[in-house]
Design a protein around this motif. Structure first.
Motif, PDB file in Angstrom:
ATOM      1  N   TYR A 237       5.351  -4.507   3.096  1.00 30.15           N
ATOM      2  CA  TYR A 237       4.551  -3.320   2.785  1.00 30.15           C
ATOM      3  C   TYR A 237       4.061  -2.638   4.057  1.00 30.15           C
ATOM      4  N   LEU A 238       3.512  -3.419   4.987  1.00 32.73           N
ATOM      5  CA  LEU A 238       2.902  -2.837   6.184  1.00 32.73           C
ATOM      6  C   LEU A 238       3.936  -2.359   7.197  1.00 32.73           C
ATOM      7  N   GLN A 239       5.141  -2.930   7.180  1.00 31.30           N
ATOM      8  CA  GLN A 239       6.147  -2.571   8.168  1.00 31.30           C
ATOM      9  C   GLN A 239       6.948  -1.333   7.791  1.00 31.30           C
ATOM     10  N   GLN A 240       6.627  -0.712   6.667  1.00 31.64           N
ATOM     11  CA  GLN A 240       7.283   0.535   6.313  1.00 31.64           C
ATOM     12  C   GLN A 240       7.024   1.583   7.408  1.00 31.64           C
ATOM     13  N   PRO A 241       8.035   2.355   7.814  1.00 31.18           N
ATOM     14  CA  PRO A 241       7.863   3.305   8.932  1.00 31.18           C
ATOM     15  C   PRO A 241       6.704   4.278   8.735  1.00 31.18           C
ATOM     16  N   ALA A 242       6.464   4.693   7.503  1.00 30.30           N
ATOM     17  CA  ALA A 242       5.388   5.658   7.255  1.00 30.30           C
ATOM     18  C   ALA A 242       4.015   4.998   7.265  1.00 30.30           C
ATOM     19  N   ARG A 243       3.980   3.659   7.362  1.00 34.65           N
ATOM     20  CA  ARG A 243       2.702   2.960   7.234  1.00 34.65           C
ATOM     21  C   ARG A 243       2.336   2.152   8.474  1.00 34.65           C
ATOM     22  N   VAL A 244       3.318   1.646   9.194  1.00 33.72           N
ATOM     23  CA  VAL A 244       3.038   0.678  10.241  1.00 33.72           C
ATOM     24  C   VAL A 244       2.184   1.263  11.367  1.00 33.72           C
ATOM     25  N   HIS A 245       2.388   2.530  11.715  1.00 32.13           N
ATOM     26  CA  HIS A 245       1.591   3.113  12.796  1.00 32.13           C
ATOM     27  C   HIS A 245       0.141   3.349  12.380  1.00 32.13           C
ATOM     28  N   ARG A 246      -0.126   3.336  11.093  1.00 33.71           N
ATOM     29  CA  ARG A 246      -1.508   3.503  10.631  1.00 33.71           C
ATOM     30  C   ARG A 246      -2.365   2.289  10.968  1.00 33.71           C
ATOM     31  N   LEU A 247      -1.741   1.201  11.347  1.00 28.37           N
ATOM     32  CA  LEU A 247      -2.494   0.014  11.742  1.00 28.37           C
ATOM     33  C   LEU A 247      -3.101   0.153  13.135  1.00 28.37           C
ATOM     34  N   ASN A 248      -2.747   1.196  13.849  1.00 23.13           N
ATOM     35  CA  ASN A 248      -3.410   1.507  15.115  1.00 23.13           C
ATOM     36  C   ASN A 248      -4.750   2.165  14.793  1.00 23.13           C
ATOM     37  N   PRO A 249      -5.876   1.568  15.207  1.00 24.47           N
ATOM     38  CA  PRO A 249      -7.181   2.163  14.874  1.00 24.47           C
ATOM     39  C   PRO A 249      -7.388   3.577  15.413  1.00 24.47           C
TER      40      PRO A 249
ATOM     41  N   ILE B   9       5.942  -3.778  17.198  1.00 22.86           N
ATOM     42  CA  ILE B   9       4.641  -3.965  16.555  1.00 22.86           C
ATOM     43  C   ILE B   9       4.680  -5.317  15.851  1.00 22.86           C
ATOM     44  N   HIS B  10       3.770  -6.210  16.241  1.00 24.69           N
ATOM     45  CA  HIS B  10       3.730  -7.553  15.667  1.00 24.69           C
ATOM     46  C   HIS B  10       2.511  -7.681  14.760  1.00 24.69           C
ATOM     47  N   ILE B  11       2.752  -8.089  13.522  1.00 24.45           N
ATOM     48  CA  ILE B  11       1.690  -8.291  12.546  1.00 24.45           C
ATOM     49  C   ILE B  11       1.536  -9.784  12.329  1.00 24.45           C
ATOM     50  N   ASP B  12       0.350 -10.304  12.618  1.00 27.44           N
ATOM     51  CA  ASP B  12       0.104 -11.744  12.647  1.00 27.44           C
ATOM     52  C   ASP B  12      -0.164 -12.285  11.235  1.00 27.44           C
ATOM     53  N   LEU B  13       0.910 -12.377  10.449  1.00 34.72           N
ATOM     54  CA  LEU B  13       0.830 -12.944   9.095  1.00 34.72           C
ATOM     55  C   LEU B  13       1.913 -13.994   8.933  1.00 34.72           C
ATOM     56  N   GLU B  14       1.632 -15.022   8.123  1.00 37.69           N
ATOM     57  CA  GLU B  14       2.608 -16.072   7.852  1.00 37.69           C
ATOM     58  C   GLU B  14       3.390 -15.714   6.583  1.00 37.69           C
ATOM     59  N   PRO B  15       4.676 -15.491   6.673  1.00 34.06           N
ATOM     60  CA  PRO B  15       5.457 -15.045   5.505  1.00 34.06           C
ATOM     61  C   PRO B  15       5.362 -15.966   4.296  1.00 34.06           C
ATOM     62  N   ASP B  16       5.274 -17.278   4.539  1.00 29.93           N
ATOM     63  CA  ASP B  16       5.302 -18.226   3.422  1.00 29.93           C
ATOM     64  C   ASP B  16       3.926 -18.527   2.843  1.00 29.93           C
ATOM     65  N   ARG B  17       2.892 -17.954   3.413  1.00 27.79           N
ATOM     66  CA  ARG B  17       1.546 -18.247   2.937  1.00 27.79           C
ATOM     67  C   ARG B  17       1.116 -17.230   1.881  1.00 27.79           C
TER      68      ARG B  17
ATOM     69  N   PHE C  69      -6.499 -10.738  10.064  1.00 29.19           N
ATOM     70  CA  PHE C  69      -5.240 -10.867  10.803  1.00 29.19           C
ATOM     71  C   PHE C  69      -5.225  -9.818  11.909  1.00 29.19           C
ATOM     72  N   ALA C  70      -4.358 -10.011  12.875  1.00 26.80           N
ATOM     73  CA  ALA C  70      -4.295  -9.122  14.031  1.00 26.80           C
ATOM     74  C   ALA C  70      -2.958  -8.387  14.061  1.00 26.80           C
ATOM     75  N   VAL C  71      -2.974  -7.222  14.698  1.00 32.34           N
ATOM     76  CA  VAL C  71      -1.766  -6.409  14.888  1.00 32.34           C
ATOM     77  C   VAL C  71      -1.680  -6.070  16.368  1.00 32.34           C
TER      78      VAL C  71
ATOM     79  N   ASP D  42      -5.770   8.793   9.713  1.00 32.75           N
ATOM     80  CA  ASP D  42      -5.192   8.090   8.574  1.00 32.75           C
ATOM     81  C   ASP D  42      -5.048   6.602   8.861  1.00 32.75           C
ATOM     82  N   ALA D  43      -5.865   6.087   9.768  1.00 35.22           N
ATOM     83  CA  ALA D  43      -5.737   4.691  10.156  1.00 35.22           C
ATOM     84  C   ALA D  43      -6.050   3.752   8.991  1.00 35.22           C
ATOM     85  N   ILE D  44      -5.461   2.551   9.057  1.00 29.33           N
ATOM     86  CA  ILE D  44      -5.809   1.459   8.159  1.00 29.33           C
ATOM     87  C   ILE D  44      -6.369   0.340   9.030  1.00 29.33           C
ATOM     88  N   TYR D  45      -7.632   0.011   8.826  1.00 26.29           N
ATOM     89  CA  TYR D  45      -8.260  -1.069   9.572  1.00 26.29           C
ATOM     90  C   TYR D  45      -8.025  -2.380   8.823  1.00 26.29           C
ATOM     91  N   CYS D  46      -7.925  -3.454   9.586  1.00 29.77           N
ATOM     92  CA  CYS D  46      -7.638  -4.737   8.951  1.00 29.77           C
ATOM     93  C   CYS D  46      -8.630  -5.791   9.410  1.00 29.77           C
TER      94      CYS D  46
END
Length: 527
Positions: free
Chosen positions: A389-401, A430-438, A419-421, A412-416
């Motif tokens: 969901y977050l790695q979609q091109p239209a969404r991933v840059h919104r993780l920049n505050p 862009i690295h999103i610090d989430l565990e895929p299997d969790r 987890f860290a980005v 249009d930022a999304i704060y989190c």
């Protein structure tokens, strides 16, 4: 110095060039109040005292009552300021582009409840008739003259009837042309346009087709006076005279947020029934008195009924809180108060216009004005699905505050939280610090729109069943979606009741990687 004596001196200066004194007409005007309740009793008191001494006076507001300002207005879905203004003695007003903040249905409901004439030459409707006090124009007898008034609001927003089924906007120029023709047919001696167009185009509106006040003055010389709004311009008399010398039209505007009352005095030739002189002034500070008890009482009643803890101090900041720090704090607060693993906080959950919130003590009312009340929704998600969901091109840059879409007020930022980005300036990854299997519990606010506010509750929120049916993060695979019993601000005030809120500044300085990320994004967007 008394009000009457100041008025006499002003006219003596303006009309001392040998003009035979004739009748005078005064226009008192405000604009862009933006939910500023505190100045209203003084504005009302001044207007009522002035009109008592000068009967040939009209009191006008040029729109944008809603958005920003006191959170009490949002809690009451606009009634706190609309009802207060109805006690102030206004003869007429117009809507601004922000006055659909609580939806067209609510706007029409308030118009009917408080039937002050609304000048709406370019307002239209489809399925629902306009309230009967919405008028294309209005003629008032003042000092023996027929003075015609019509209202035009900016047409850059809301022309689509499907988007605004209750009240939408018609094209400004054609509506102006039609209103002038109708007033001339009604034998109006003077024509006053009350507008929400802006004195001149603002920088972010440079390409808009809708005219500004100066454009209107140049294109429609049959207008005698334009009482304007939208650009928050406090027009000094020297600038008013420059535009009048160029166009023959008197254009005035009084700033914003109730800091000033505009006063325009027109000297009329009794034979030609035309304006032969004028004085324009901004009344401010100690001049704005006495306080109007009716207006003050209405506002006090609204506070008592809807926000009795408004003046309670709930937090204190040692330094200004930048927007990125505000988002970081609010995301972490929502995550912690809902016992979730992660939080996603779109910037629309708090006031995104100021670059920083002020240091010092914050009252409950201020806090509720900065951080909006929303229903909180939790859901179970896998790291794999959230990454997709977050790695979609239209969404991933919104993780920049620091993210924005390139226009003022469109951040249009999304704060989190949880987890860290990270952005790598070398590889541009862009690295999103989430565990895929969790599996995680995620909380997010539902950013309802005005369309969801029908039959809203006393806190200015939509009915809870609308929140239960809504999907706040469409496109994200999830399970066990649940609307929490407490809203975001209920959590905030519960925390404030037990101890002062610790609103922390997480970042003393903007991280270099954010700046590099923003530069990269903007370069890519420009290609």
């Amino acid at each position: 110095m008394g009000m009457a004596y100041r008025f006499y001196l002003l006219l003596l200066v303006v009309f001392s060039a040998g003009v035979v004194a004739g009748p005078t007409i005064s226009i008192l005007h405000t604009n862009d109040l933006h939910q500023s309740l505190a100045p209203l009793p003084a504005l009302a008191g001044y207007a009522k005292a002035y009109k008592a001494e000068h009967p040939a006076t009209v009191f006008i507001d040029a729109g944008d009552w809603f958005d920003r300002g006191s959170a009490l207005c949002r809690v009451t879905r606009g009634e706190a300021i609309y009802g207060a203004m109805a006690t102030m003695g206004y003869d007429m007003w117009i809507v601004g582009n922000h006055d659909w903040a609580y939806g067209g249905a609510r706007l029409g409901e308030l118009m009917e409840r408080y039937p002050v004439p609304v000048l709406g030459a370019n307002l239209g409707c489809t399925d629902h008739p306009l309230p009967t006090n919405v008028l294309p124009y209005l003629i008032k007898e003042l000092a023996g003259l027929r003075v015609g008034f019509f209202g035009i609001t900016i047409d850059s927003y809301g022309q689509n009837p499907k988007g605004r089924p209750y009240i939408h906007v018609l094209e400004a120029r054609e509506s102006t042309r039609r209103a002038i023709a109708e007033l001339q047919a009604q034998r109006a001696d003077l024509i006053v346009a009350v507008t929400h167009l802006g004195f001149e185009r603002m920088k972010h509106e440079a390409t808009r087709a809708c005219p500004s006040d100066v454009d209107l003055a140049r294109e429609f010389p049959d207008i005698d006076v334009i009482v304007g709004a939208h650009s928050h311009t406090a027009l000094a008399e020297a600038r008013v005279r420059e535009i009048h010398a160029e166009t023959g039209v008197i254009v005035v505007q009084a700033g914003a947020s109730g800091r000033n009352m505009g006063r325009l005095t027109l000297e009329i030739d009794p034979e030609t029934r035309r304006i032969v002189g004028f004085a324009s002034e901004l009344i401010t500070g100690e001049q704005l008195q006495p306080s109007c008890p009716e207006t003050a009482a209405f506002i006090s009643e609204q506070y008592a009924a809807h926000m009795p803890n408004a003046k309670q101090v709930v937090a204190a900041l040692a330094a200004p809180l930048e927007r990125h720090n505000a988002g970081s704090w609010y995301a972490e607060f929502i995550r912690g108060s809902s016992a979730a693993d992660l939080a996603l906080l779109p910037v629309g959950a708090f006031d995104k216009e100021p670059k920083a919130f002020p240091q010092g003590e914050w009252t409950a009312e201020q806090l509720a004005g900065y951080f909006f009340d929303r229903y909180l929704v939790t859901m179970r998600v896998t790291g794999k699905d959230l990454l997709a969901y977050l790695q979609q091109p239209a969404r991933v840059h919104r993780l920049n505050p620091l993210h924005d879409r390139g226009r003022p007020f469109s951040e249009d930022a999304i704060y989190c939280a949880g987890f860290a980005v990270h952005f790598d300036p070398t590889t541009k990854d862009i690295h999103i610090d989430l565990e895929p299997d969790r599996e995680y519990t995620l909380v997010t606010p539902w950013l309802h729109s005005w369309r969801d506010l029908f039959n809203g509750d006393e806190r200015g929120l939509p009915p809870r069943n609308r929140a239960a049916a809504a999907d706040p993060l469409p496109g994200l695979a999830h399970a066990n979606r649940h609307v929490l019993a407490k809203t975001s601000m209920q959590h905030v005030f519960d925390a404030a009741a037990s101890k002062a809120l610790d609103i922390t500044r997480k970042y003393a300085d903007i991280p270099a990687e954010w700046l590099a990320w923003k530069e990269f994004y903007e370069a890519e967007r420009a290609k």
